[in-house]
Write a protein that holds these residues in place. Structure first.
Motif, PDB file in Angstrom:
ATOM      1  N   ILE A  90       0.834  -1.207   0.000  1.00 42.21           N
ATOM      2  CA  ILE A  90       0.000   0.000   0.000  1.00 42.21           C
ATOM      3  C   ILE A  90       0.865   1.252   0.000  1.00 42.21           C
ATOM      4  CG2 ILE A  90      -1.632   1.349   1.385  1.00 42.21           C
ATOM      5  CD1 ILE A  90      -2.932  -1.300   2.195  1.00 42.21           C
ATOM      6  N   ALA A  91       1.955   1.255   0.784  1.00 44.85           N
ATOM      7  CA  ALA A  91       2.870   2.400   0.804  1.00 44.85           C
ATOM      8  C   ALA A  91       3.505   2.603  -0.571  1.00 44.85           C
ATOM      9  CB  ALA A  91       3.950   2.190   1.865  1.00 44.85           C
ATOM     10  N   THR A  92       3.810   1.500  -1.251  1.00 41.78           N
ATOM     11  CA  THR A  92       4.368   1.596  -2.599  1.00 41.78           C
ATOM     12  C   THR A  92       3.372   2.228  -3.567  1.00 41.78           C
ATOM     13  OG1 THR A  92       5.749  -0.360  -2.232  1.00 41.78           O
ATOM     14  CG2 THR A  92       5.363   0.269  -4.517  1.00 41.78           C
ATOM     15  N   VAL A  93       2.106   1.849  -3.441  1.00 36.19           N
ATOM     16  CA  VAL A  93       1.061   2.443  -4.287  1.00 36.19           C
ATOM     17  C   VAL A  93       0.951   3.943  -4.019  1.00 36.19           C
ATOM     18  CG1 VAL A  93      -1.415   2.485  -4.798  1.00 36.19           C
ATOM     19  CG2 VAL A  93      -0.242   0.296  -4.491  1.00 36.19           C
ATOM     20  N   PRO A 116      14.300   6.316  -4.376  1.00 33.95           N
ATOM     21  CA  PRO A 116      14.843   6.132  -3.023  1.00 33.95           C
ATOM     22  C   PRO A 116      14.113   5.069  -2.205  1.00 33.95           C
ATOM     23  CG  PRO A 116      14.245   8.447  -3.461  1.00 33.95           C
ATOM     24  CD  PRO A 116      13.619   7.608  -4.517  1.00 33.95           C
ATOM     25  N   TYR A 117      12.931   4.613  -2.673  1.00 34.31           N
ATOM     26  CA  TYR A 117      12.077   3.771  -1.829  1.00 34.31           C
ATOM     27  C   TYR A 117      12.762   2.474  -1.404  1.00 34.31           C
ATOM     28  CZ  TYR A 117       7.888   1.479  -0.031  1.00 34.31           C
ATOM     29  OH  TYR A 117       6.984   0.853   0.780  1.00 34.31           O
ATOM     30  N   TRP A 118      13.325   1.759  -2.377  1.00 29.25           N
ATOM     31  CA  TRP A 118      13.897   0.457  -2.042  1.00 29.25           C
ATOM     32  C   TRP A 118      15.128   0.574  -1.153  1.00 29.25           C
ATOM     33  CZ3 TRP A 118      18.842  -0.697  -3.697  1.00 29.25           C
ATOM     34  CH2 TRP A 118      19.355   0.107  -4.729  1.00 29.25           C
ATOM     35  N   CYS A 155       7.932   0.020  -9.661  1.00 31.52           N
ATOM     36  CA  CYS A 155       7.671   0.192  -8.232  1.00 31.52           C
ATOM     37  C   CYS A 155       7.484  -1.138  -7.479  1.00 31.52           C
ATOM     38  CB  CYS A 155       6.439   1.067  -8.027  1.00 31.52           C
ATOM     39  SG  CYS A 155       6.588   2.739  -8.698  1.00 31.52           S
ATOM     40  N   MET A 156       6.480  -1.915  -7.887  1.00 33.81           N
ATOM     41  CA  MET A 156       6.088  -3.067  -7.071  1.00 33.81           C
ATOM     42  C   MET A 156       7.119  -4.198  -7.088  1.00 33.81           C
ATOM     43  SD  MET A 156       3.675  -3.429  -4.969  1.00 33.81           S
ATOM     44  CE  MET A 156       2.460  -2.250  -5.586  1.00 33.81           C
TER      45      MET A 156
END
Length: 293
Positions: free
Chosen positions: A46-49, A66-68, A142-143
């Motif tokens: 959900i945070a990724t979405v 930067p997410y990963w 993303c996912m």
């Protein structure tokens, strides 16, 4: 404003703060009804979405970059509070993973020039996918990395939940491997920066330091980090050997996706890379091979 670096960084920070808040709230809502690892997974997705949607709002798929690199720390730190499990054995991996996240995030910030910035891989995927790009963006850009990093991080999440009297000094072997991986990445970065300063053109191929013996010493460091994370738990309890699967998936991603894609791209403007590929190990630091005429 699209090419204003400061504005872009504040926009990214706002998106990440919202994503973090949504992820933590989702975890606390779900945790009473499911295993905590599954609650983390759903919260992470959900945070990724949210980050993906933030990219749609600000107009760049690179918002995910930067997410990963911060994903594991953003999850592991609240878990230590959740389980109230603060001790030397859980704090050491936290500090080392913070160093890992800081290095990658700093590299991103240095190369980020504003919301108009787009990674070359995303441009390539956009050209190939056309009108389906946003689906490719959500599930591919993303996912997919989110799920790979989640699977590789599971050993650390499980480790955070263990009873305090079960830890052993042998667990530090895994943390040491993670630290070696972070060190490899840092040295590879510094050597690449030194090479960029002295190279005559963009077509030159790096031939110094670790890069003389490995085509991707930075990826080698990344792979060591995730196997180290697995070792933290697996050495602690060999019966949990199956959690090393995330590190193996990460390894396969580099071997079959990241390395071929990057080298194919570089061959377009580095003709000498062909000989470099033939003579140099893709990952391990090994002596150069002689090229057959």
């Amino acid at each position: 404003m699209k090419n204003n670096k400061i504005f872009g960084l504040f926009a990214l920070l706002a998106v990440y703060l919202v994503a973090t808040a949504v992820g933590i709230l989702t975890f606390y809502l779900l945790n009473p009804y499911m295993h905590f690892l599954l609650a983390i997974l759903v919260s992470d997705v959900i945070a990724t979405v949210v980050v993906w949607a933030g990219g749609l709002i600000v107009g760049t798929p690179s918002i995910y970059d930067p997410y990963w690199s911060v994903q594991t720390v953003i999850i592991y730190l609240p878990l230590l509070f959740f389980f109230n499990n603060w001790n030397m054995f859980t704090i050491i991996p936290l500090v080392i993973m913070l160093l890992y996240s800081i290095r990658l995030t700093a590299n991103f910030i240095k190369g980020f020039h504003g919301l108009g910035y787009v990674d070359w891989r995303y441009d390539m995927l956009k050209k190939k996918s056309g009108k389906l790009f946003q689906l490719v963006n959500l599930f591919g850009i993303c996912m997919f990395p989110t799920l790979v990093v989640y699977s590789a991080s599971i050993p650390l999440f499980v480790y955070a939940s263990l009873p305090i009297d079960s830890y052993s000094y042998l667990d530090l072997i895994g943390s040491f491997v993670v630290l070696v991986g972070v060190y490899f990445e840092l040295i590879a970065d510094l050597q690449m920066k030194a090479f960029i300063k002295i190279r005559k053109s963009r077509s030159d191929v790096i031939d110094i330091g670790m890069w003389k013996y490995s085509r991707h010493p930075n990826y080698l460091g990344e792979i060591l980090i995730w196997f180290g994370v697995a070792f933290i738990l697996v050495i602690h309890n060999y019966q949990m050997f199956y959690w090393i699967s995330g590190a193996i998936i990460n390894l396969l991603m580099f071997i079959f996706i990241s390395i071929p894609m990057e080298e194919k791209h570089m061959l377009e403007y580095k003709p000498q890379l062909k000989d470099y590929i033939k003579s140099t190990s893709p990952l391990l630091l090994l002596p150069r091979r002689k090229i057959k005429e």
